[in-house]
Write an enzyme that holds these catalytic residues in place. Structure first.
Site, PDB file in Angstrom:
ATOM      1  N   ARG A 168       0.838  -1.221   0.000  1.00  0.00           N
ATOM      2  CA  ARG A 168       0.000   0.000   0.000  1.00  0.00           C
ATOM      3  C   ARG A 168       0.866   1.261   0.000  1.00  0.00           C
ATOM      4  O   ARG A 168       0.568   2.243   0.692  1.00  0.00           O
ATOM      5  CB  ARG A 168      -0.947   0.029   1.201  1.00  0.00           C
ATOM      6  CG  ARG A 168      -1.963  -1.068   1.241  1.00  0.00           C
ATOM      7  CD  ARG A 168      -2.966  -0.974   0.084  1.00  0.00           C
ATOM      8  NE  ARG A 168      -4.020  -1.948   0.240  1.00  0.00           N
ATOM      9  CZ  ARG A 168      -3.926  -3.221  -0.167  1.00  0.00           C
ATOM     10  NH1 ARG A 168      -2.841  -3.649  -0.776  1.00  0.00           N
ATOM     11  NH2 ARG A 168      -4.931  -4.049   0.016  1.00  0.00           N
ATOM     12  N   SER A 242     -10.223  -0.580   3.634  1.00  0.00           N
ATOM     13  CA  SER A 242      -9.485  -0.853   4.874  1.00  0.00           C
ATOM     14  C   SER A 242      -8.954   0.468   5.432  1.00  0.00           C
ATOM     15  O   SER A 242      -8.309   1.222   4.710  1.00  0.00           O
ATOM     16  CB  SER A 242      -8.294  -1.762   4.615  1.00  0.00           C
ATOM     17  OG  SER A 242      -8.707  -2.992   4.101  1.00  0.00           O
ATOM     18  N   GLU A 338      -4.364   3.671   6.428  1.00  0.00           N
ATOM     19  CA  GLU A 338      -4.090   3.503   5.005  1.00  0.00           C
ATOM     20  C   GLU A 338      -4.459   4.772   4.223  1.00  0.00           C
ATOM     21  O   GLU A 338      -3.702   5.194   3.348  1.00  0.00           O
ATOM     22  CB  GLU A 338      -4.883   2.281   4.500  1.00  0.00           C
ATOM     23  CG  GLU A 338      -4.416   1.758   3.168  1.00  0.00           C
ATOM     24  CD  GLU A 338      -5.263   0.590   2.660  1.00  0.00           C
ATOM     25  OE1 GLU A 338      -5.152  -0.503   3.219  1.00  0.00           O
ATOM     26  OE2 GLU A 338      -6.018   0.782   1.695  1.00  0.00           O
TER      27      GLU A 338
HETATM   28  N1  EPU Z   1     -10.903 -10.683  10.630  1.00  0.00           N
HETATM   29  C1  EPU Z   1     -11.598 -10.801  11.794  1.00  0.00           C
HETATM   30  N2  EPU Z   1     -12.494  -9.832  12.127  1.00  0.00           N
HETATM   31  C2  EPU Z   1     -12.741  -8.765  11.319  1.00  0.00           C
HETATM   32  C3  EPU Z   1     -12.004  -8.621  10.125  1.00  0.00           C
HETATM   33  C4  EPU Z   1     -11.084  -9.603   9.788  1.00  0.00           C
HETATM   34  O1  EPU Z   1     -11.416 -11.752  12.551  1.00  0.00           O
HETATM   35  O2  EPU Z   1     -13.559  -7.925  11.676  1.00  0.00           O
HETATM   36  C5  EPU Z   1      -9.950 -11.731  10.226  1.00  0.00           C
HETATM   37  C6  EPU Z   1     -10.519 -12.522   9.055  1.00  0.00           C
HETATM   38  O3  EPU Z   1     -11.317 -13.575   9.464  1.00  0.00           O
HETATM   39  C7  EPU Z   1      -9.269 -13.009   8.358  1.00  0.00           C
HETATM   40  C8  EPU Z   1      -8.250 -11.916   8.636  1.00  0.00           C
HETATM   41  O4  EPU Z   1      -8.753 -11.157   9.733  1.00  0.00           O
HETATM   42  O5  EPU Z   1      -8.821 -14.210   8.921  1.00  0.00           O
HETATM   43  C9  EPU Z   1      -7.994 -11.027   7.447  1.00  0.00           C
HETATM   44  O6  EPU Z   1      -9.209 -10.472   6.971  1.00  0.00           O
HETATM   45  P1  EPU Z   1      -9.552 -10.353   5.402  1.00  0.00           P
HETATM   46  O7  EPU Z   1      -9.231 -11.635   4.717  1.00  0.00           O
HETATM   47  O8  EPU Z   1     -10.916  -9.797   5.302  1.00  0.00           O
HETATM   48  O9  EPU Z   1      -8.514  -9.350   4.815  1.00  0.00           O
HETATM   49  P2  EPU Z   1      -7.886  -8.018   5.444  1.00  0.00           P
HETATM   50  O10 EPU Z   1      -6.507  -8.316   5.877  1.00  0.00           O
HETATM   51  O11 EPU Z   1      -8.808  -7.443   6.449  1.00  0.00           O
HETATM   52  C10 EPU Z   1      -6.829  -7.218   3.176  1.00  0.00           C
HETATM   53  C11 EPU Z   1      -6.732  -5.901   2.462  1.00  0.00           C
HETATM   54  C12 EPU Z   1      -7.997  -5.628   1.672  1.00  0.00           C
HETATM   55  C13 EPU Z   1      -8.201  -6.755   0.683  1.00  0.00           C
HETATM   56  C14 EPU Z   1      -8.265  -8.084   1.442  1.00  0.00           C
HETATM   57  C15 EPU Z   1      -8.329  -9.261   0.506  1.00  0.00           C
HETATM   58  C16 EPU Z   1      -5.273  -4.435   3.732  1.00  0.00           C
HETATM   59  C17 EPU Z   1      -5.180  -3.319   4.700  1.00  0.00           C
HETATM   60  N3  EPU Z   1      -6.499  -4.831   3.418  1.00  0.00           N
HETATM   61  O12 EPU Z   1      -7.873  -7.072   4.152  1.00  0.00           O
HETATM   62  O13 EPU Z   1      -7.815  -4.423   0.952  1.00  0.00           O
HETATM   63  O14 EPU Z   1      -9.393  -6.577  -0.069  1.00  0.00           O
HETATM   64  O15 EPU Z   1      -7.088  -8.258   2.250  1.00  0.00           O
HETATM   65  O16 EPU Z   1      -7.099  -9.403  -0.149  1.00  0.00           O
HETATM   66  O17 EPU Z   1      -4.257  -4.945   3.273  1.00  0.00           O
HETATM   67  C18 EPU Z   1      -8.079  -2.074   1.164  1.00  0.00           C
HETATM   68  O18 EPU Z   1      -6.855  -2.004   1.182  1.00  0.00           O
HETATM   69  O19 EPU Z   1      -8.818  -1.054   1.216  1.00  0.00           O
HETATM   70  C19 EPU Z   1      -8.704  -3.382   1.130  1.00  0.00           C
HETATM   71  C20 EPU Z   1     -10.023  -3.555   1.245  1.00  0.00           C
END
Ligand code: EPU
Length: 342
Positions: A168, A242, A338
């Site tokens: 990012r 995010s 972010e």
């Molecule tokens: N989780 C929780 N509770 C929550 C949210 C997440 O327990 O409220 C856990 C999920 O179950 C999962 C882990 O945290 O095991 C990661 O969550 P998720 O797979 O939803 O992905 P993320 O790390 O929250 C990142 C990117 C997103 C992107 C997704 C999919 C960043 C900051 N965010 O989210 O990007 O769509 O992976 O690749 O890197 C963005 O940057 O705006 C964005 C949406």
């Protein structure tokens, strides 16, 4: 032929930021060609003013009016520039919508962007924060970009290395922040196309539907389903995706946290460090669904802050700080936002 520049004063930026936050631009110019960007640079008044470059406003928290001259990038156009043995090169105007571009490429038989479907924002903003989702980052599909230098008015072309992409992050968030306007982006879509399906949610879809060899269109549809199920549509609920980056920690730090919180979601990185799921940590601190004023934490994904209707940028920042404090208190980790906070 130069079209005259239309200099707007006091324009509301509320429709131009996906959080839907209230703020105005002291001065705003819309640019739809590279020549118009140069006109801004050579303009007797605007030339010397501080500049603020606005794409789709999907990575932005406005806490006040913008005093700098806002350059709203509306440069359009898409074309298949080149077909190489190992890739298609597609050139896109910075003002095009990212998602529409993903869809357009698929319709033209140019797959490769489908994992990044439904990411809000414009094509010109995509390299700024090296957008990414479901196993692919922009840098993995990037050839080069054109940008106009806001001091000299000269057009420069930057390749992948020169953009200094990170998680990012890119040179446009540091050294070149506010200093150059991205006008065109060239995407590199590898041939032959190969699906990127390592992500848990995609593996699950493959198993559920009995599709071990999905097409690009199939992946596109799945990604849209997955995102719609847990991320709010900015057209309905204001948000900036995010809100925090997933923090990267050393193996020792990770082991220490696991010792206290064995459930913490963490991913090993190639260099031996670990990425922690910020959403999980925020959730674990009990923030999901909570609000401060009219700013809230999304019910289905704790990493996303939302505007519950009429929130101010200050309320969003207050909520973000409260979250940072409680995550720090429990895990000793400082979460980094972010979006750009103005
Ligand atoms: N989780 C929780 N509770 C929550 C949210 C997440 O327990 O409220 C856990 C999920 O179950 C999962 C882990 O945290 O095991 C990661 O969550 P998720 O797979 O939803 O992905 P993320 O790390 O929250 C990142 C990117 C997103 C992107 C997704 C999919 C960043 C900051 N965010 O989210 O990007 O769509 O992976 O690749 O890197 C963005 O940057 O705006 C964005 C949406």
């Amino acid at each position: 032929m130069h079209q005259p520049l239309d200099v707007e004063r006091g324009t509301s930026l509320r429709p131009y930021n996906t959080f839907g936050l209230p703020a105005a631009a002291h001065t705003l110019v819309r640019v739809s060609t590279e020549a118009q960007v140069r006109q801004v640079v050579n303009h007797p008044e605007l030339g010397h003013a501080k500049k603020f470059i606005l794409g789709g406003g999907s990575n932005l928290v406005l806490t006040q009016d913008v005093q700098a001259c806002v350059i709203k990038v509306e440069i359009k156009g898409r074309q298949l520039l080149e077909t190489r043995d190992d890739a298609w090169i597609v050139e896109v105007g910075a003002g095009e919508s990212w998602h529409d571009t993903v869809q357009w490429c698929l319709n033209q038989g140019l797959p490769g962007l489908e994992n990044m479907a439904l990411i809000p924002g414009t094509v010109g903003a995509a390299p700024v924060q090296n957008i990414g989702a479901y196993g692919i980052e922009l840098k993995d599909r990037f050839e080069s970009l054109d940008a106009v230098d806001l001091i000299t008015g000269r057009m420069v072309t930057l390749n992948r290395e020169q953009c200094r992409f990170g998680y990012r992050d890119s040179i446009f968030k540091s050294l070149l922040a506010g200093k150059s306007v991205i006008t065109k982006v060239r995407l590199r879509l590898p041939r032959p196309w190969q699906p990127v399906t390592g992500y848990l949610e995609l593996e699950r879809k493959m198993a559920e539907t009995g599709t071990p060899e999905p097409s690009a269109q199939q992946i596109f549809d799945w990604i849209c389903d997955v995102r719609r199920a847990k991320l709010p549509d900015p057209a309905q609920i204001g948000n900036a995706g995010s809100f925090f980056k997933n923090p990267v920690v050393t193996e020792e730090q990770c082991r220490d946290i696991i010792g206290r919180d064995p459930e913490i979601v963490h991913y090993p990185l190639p260099d031996g460090s670990f990425k922690l799921a910020a959403g999980w940590m925020i959730d674990a601190c009990g923030w999901k669904g909570k609000s401060i004023g009219r700013a809230g934490v999304y019910e289905k994904q704790a990493l996303v802050l939302v505007n519950r209707g009429g929130a101010s940028g200050a309320e969003v920042v207050t909520l973000a700080r409260a979250i940072q404090e409680s995550v720090y208190g429990r895990f000793g980790i400082r979460l980094e936002p972010e979006p750009v906070v103005v």
